[in-house]
Design a protein around this motif. Structure first.
Motif, PDB file in Angstrom:
ATOM      1  N   LYS A 130      -6.171   8.119  -6.914  1.00 19.22           N
ATOM      2  CA  LYS A 130      -4.803   8.593  -7.173  1.00 19.22           C
ATOM      3  C   LYS A 130      -3.905   7.443  -7.633  1.00 19.22           C
ATOM      4  O   LYS A 130      -3.151   7.580  -8.589  1.00 19.22           O
ATOM      5  N   THR A 189      -2.306   6.320 -11.737  1.00 20.71           N
ATOM      6  CA  THR A 189      -0.886   6.168 -12.066  1.00 20.71           C
ATOM      7  C   THR A 189      -0.636   4.927 -12.921  1.00 20.71           C
ATOM      8  O   THR A 189       0.443   4.779 -13.484  1.00 20.71           O
ATOM      9  N   GLU A 224     -10.441   8.462  -2.575  1.00 15.25           N
ATOM     10  CA  GLU A 224      -9.460   9.450  -3.049  1.00 15.25           C
ATOM     11  C   GLU A 224      -8.093   8.821  -3.227  1.00 15.25           C
ATOM     12  O   GLU A 224      -7.430   9.030  -4.240  1.00 15.25           O
ATOM     13  N   SER A 225      -7.646   8.040  -2.238  1.00 13.46           N
ATOM     14  CA  SER A 225      -6.329   7.404  -2.380  1.00 13.46           C
ATOM     15  C   SER A 225      -6.367   6.331  -3.465  1.00 13.46           C
ATOM     16  O   SER A 225      -5.399   6.158  -4.205  1.00 13.46           O
TER      17      SER A 225
END
Length: 159
Positions: A114, A118, A110-111
């Motif tokens: 994310k 970006t 998940e991290s």
């Protein structure tokens, strides 16, 4: 240090980060990453069949079933036959499962996702092609895996 050594160090760092996160998840929540992924999918999708779960998590139905068996034995998930269509069985989180899920740390991917999202599109493509090349160089490109950053068994809790 030569470039090939730097690449090998970076790969080893990635493996170690995954291993440490897997151990933390197992210690803190008593779950494997794939178990956590399935529980989160059940929570997210609501009344869900095994087929829908496996499709949503990119796991085979056999793998999802094996993981659900263990989650059910531990009292975190319950399977209930559909009232409308007796052929369908839906997975539901038990109250114990809901509490455990609320306290569990987020999966490592998940991290990663994310942060990856970006990046500029060209940088995402560059990283993808580089990692795919590494996979190919390690003769790993044909190994069937789900998009989970975890090490070890998908069904048993690791020590």
């Amino acid at each position: 240090m030569e470039k090939h050594e730097e690449v090998l160090v970076a790969i080893r760092q990635i493996i170690r980060a995954i291993d440490l996160h897997s151990k933390k998840l197992s210690k803190d929540a008593g779950l494997t990453g794939p178990q956590l992924i399935l529980m989160r999918a059940i929570q997210e999708l609501g009344e869900v069949t095994i087929r829908e779960l496996s499709k949503h998590t990119n796991m085979s139905q056999a793998t999802a079933t094996t993981i659900l068996d263990r989650l059910e034995r531990n009292g975190y998930v319950q399977r209930i036959r559909s009232v409308e269509d007796k052929r369908k069985v839906h997975a539901h989180l038990t109250e114990t499962g809901k509490v455990l899920l609320a306290q569990a740390p987020a999966p490592l991917q998940e991290s990663f996702v994310k942060r990856f999202q970006t990046l500029a599109d060209w940088e995402q493509s560059l990283l993808l092609s580089s990692v795919q090349r590494l996979s190919s160089m390690m003769n790993a490109e044909n190994i069937d895996v789900a998009p989970l950053l975890e090490i070890g068994s998908i069904t048993k809790n690791e020590e």
